[in-house]
Design an enzyme around this catalytic site. Structure first.
Site, PDB file in Angstrom:
ATOM      1  N   CYS A  48       0.853  -1.197   0.000  1.00 34.52           N
ATOM      2  CA  CYS A  48       0.000   0.000   0.000  1.00 34.52           C
ATOM      3  C   CYS A  48       0.886   1.243   0.000  1.00 34.52           C
ATOM      4  CB  CYS A  48      -0.897   0.052   1.238  1.00 34.52           C
ATOM      5  SG  CYS A  48      -2.112  -1.253   1.365  1.00 34.52           S
ATOM      6  N   ASP A  49       0.401   2.287  -0.635  1.00 38.32           N
ATOM      7  CA  ASP A  49       1.104   3.562  -0.550  1.00 38.32           C
ATOM      8  C   ASP A  49       0.111   4.692  -0.771  1.00 38.32           C
ATOM      9  OD1 ASP A  49       4.185   4.409  -0.448  1.00 38.32           O
ATOM     10  OD2 ASP A  49       3.039   5.908  -1.555  1.00 38.32           O
TER      11      ASP A  49
END
Length: 204
Positions: free
Chosen positions: A76-77
């Site tokens: 995730c980012d």
């Protein structure tokens, strides 16, 4: 779907907020930090940037893990789209203060890229969660105190929803978890795309 596989989630992120979201949802994720150079990703918009970073984190960690048919790696980012700019973590306190001076009383869209990889199956699923964030018209003194706390230096867009910065967010449109760093409804859909019910990851 193979029912004899015992699934486990590997979170390719050092974010304690993401891990806490999963824990609260009954998922005890194993954390393996990718260590990727986020500055190596160059994209023109927040959508592409967040997804490219999430994909890179997940694939880097997956490549380093021993084979396990039940292992699912989640990268995730998060980045903030604000007035044509893509904002990740501020470089220093001065940049964090400048951002808040620009953002106060305005709105931005927080993008969180999610990439899920099956370690052995090779199956992949990805998507971007988007949440509109309306910032309060905070005072200079409030910005100074917030930056001095150190919190905005470690998060995308220089703000949090689940920390001190939550007082400076008037409202949001969308999933609050996405702003914190991980959308649980989106994760459920990605898992389903890979034939894995999210309930199979719940702690017993």
């Amino acid at each position: 779907m193979q029912t004899d596989i015992v699934y486990r989630l590997v979170l390719a992120s050092a974010s304690p907020a993401r891990r806490a979201l999963l824990t609260g949802a009954g998922i005890d994720a194993e954390v393996v930090v990718s260590g990727v150079d986020e500055s190596a990703v160059e994209a023109d918009d927040a959508y592409s940037t967040s997804l490219a970073l999430a994909r890179m984190k997940a694939r880097t960690v997956a490549a380093a893990l021993p084979a396990d048919p039940g292992a699912l790696v989640l990268g995730c980012d998060s980045v903030l789209a604000f007035e044509g700019e893509v904002l990740g973590k501020p470089a220093d306190a001065q940049e964090a203060a400048e951002r808040w001076l620009a953002m106060r009383g305005k709105s931005g869209v927080l993008h969180t890229g999610h990439h899920l990889t099956g370690l052995v199956s090779g199956l992949q699923a990805e998507a971007v969660g988007m949440t509109t964030v309306h910032f309060a018209d905070v005072s200079d003194a409030e910005i100074e105190a917030y930056v001095a706390s150190g919190e905005p230096l470690h998060v995308a867009g220089a703000f949090t929803l689940d920390g001190r910065g939550g007082a400076f967010v008037e409202r949001i449109e969308g999933d609050p978890g996405n702003v914190i760093g991980l959308s649980l409804p989106l994760l459920r859909r990605l898992l389903a795309d890979m034939g894995v019910p999210i309930t199979s990851l719940w702690r017993r």
